[in-house]
Write a protein that holds these residues in place. Structure first.
Motif, short mmCIF file in Angstrom:
data_model
loop_
_atom_site.label_atom_id
_atom_site.label_comp_id
_atom_site.label_asym_id
_atom_site.label_seq_id
_atom_site.Cartn_x
_atom_site.Cartn_y
_atom_site.Cartn_z
N TRP A 100 -42.15 -38.41 79.29
CA TRP A 100 -43.12 -39.50 79.11
C TRP A 100 -43.56 -39.63 77.64
N GLN A 101 -43.63 -38.52 76.92
CA GLN A 101 -44.01 -38.56 75.50
C GLN A 101 -43.07 -39.45 74.69
N HIS A 102 -41.84 -39.62 75.17
CA HIS A 102 -40.84 -40.41 74.46
C HIS A 102 -40.65 -41.81 75.05
N THR A 103 -41.40 -42.12 76.10
CA THR A 103 -41.27 -43.43 76.76
C THR A 103 -42.61 -44.12 76.97
N ASN A 104 -43.70 -43.51 76.55
CA ASN A 104 -45.03 -44.00 76.89
C ASN A 104 -45.60 -45.05 75.96
N SER A 105 -44.87 -45.41 74.92
CA SER A 105 -45.38 -46.41 73.98
C SER A 105 -44.22 -47.13 73.32
N LEU A 106 -44.53 -48.24 72.68
CA LEU A 106 -43.49 -48.98 71.97
C LEU A 106 -42.98 -48.20 70.76
N LYS A 107 -43.88 -47.46 70.11
CA LYS A 107 -43.45 -46.65 68.96
C LYS A 107 -42.52 -45.53 69.42
N ALA A 108 -42.84 -44.88 70.53
CA ALA A 108 -41.97 -43.83 71.06
C ALA A 108 -40.63 -44.42 71.48
N TYR A 109 -40.68 -45.56 72.14
CA TYR A 109 -39.45 -46.24 72.59
C TYR A 109 -38.53 -46.54 71.41
N ASN A 110 -39.11 -46.97 70.31
CA ASN A 110 -38.29 -47.35 69.15
C ASN A 110 -37.62 -46.17 68.45
N THR A 111 -37.95 -44.94 68.84
CA THR A 111 -37.26 -43.78 68.25
C THR A 111 -35.88 -43.57 68.89
N TRP A 112 -35.67 -44.11 70.08
CA TRP A 112 -34.36 -43.94 70.74
C TRP A 112 -33.72 -45.27 71.17
N ASP A 113 -34.39 -46.37 70.95
CA ASP A 113 -33.87 -47.69 71.32
C ASP A 113 -32.58 -48.01 70.56
#
Length: 174
Positions: free
Chosen positions: A46-59
């Motif tokens: 969830w730490q890597h999917t819980n926000s747009l900023k986190a999402y953009n690290t692996w998008d």
């Protein structure tokens, strides 16, 4: 010369037949999803999917855009938070529409360039043994041209979602 013209005519006829069949056979409603099991608990994923900023690290999509830049509005982890992206020949916005902590992030995508369109995306986390199953989905409505291109879209989505989920797996399993 006549043979060449016949071959070209046959190819054009096949393309037209395919286009007509695609317009009639393929639904305008498009859904694609892909899942992966990550060897980490839900709260870590969830730490890597819980926000747009986190999402953009692996998008993977943002990594494909040349001269990609992002402007965030809000903290990026609340309903209504959004970001606007631009790049060479690409522009759009993504906003959070739903959050269920440790379970789901729902977003609305507004594509501006190279084509105008809307889509909904969801990232859903579910327990899977000692790990977490992540399912990434996208839904949108296809215009006539996109219906014709659906098989290519499926192939591209499979590649991109696979790449993104693989990158998420690497991050979450560290």
């Amino acid at each position: 010369m006549k043979t060449l013209l016949k071959i070209i005519g046959a190819i054009i006829a096949l393309i037209i037949i395919y286009a007509v069949i695609a317009m009639l056979a393929f639904s305008k409603d498009y859904h694609y999803e892909k899942s992966i099991v990550i060897n980490a608990p839900k709260d870590k994923v969830w730490q890597h999917t819980n926000s747009l900023k986190a999402y953009n690290t692996w998008d993977p999509f943002s990594k494909e855009i040349k001269n990609f830049s992002v402007t965030y509005s809000g903290a990026g982890d609340q309903i209504g938070d959004s970001y606007h992206w631009t790049g060479d020949d690409s522009e759009g916005e993504q906003s959070i529409t739903e959050i269920t902590p440790n379970e789901k992030l729902g977003t609305q995508l507004h594509f501006i360039k190279p084509f105008e369109g809307m889509a909904k995306s969801n990232i859903v986390l579910t327990p899977e043994g000692s790990g977490t199953k992540v399912t990434w989905m996208i839904d949108n409505e296809l215009n006539t041209m996109m219906k014709i291109m659906k098989p290519m879209m499926d192939s591209n989505m499979d590649k991109m979602f696979g790449q993104g989920l693989g990158d998420l797996k690497k991050l979450a399993e560290k």
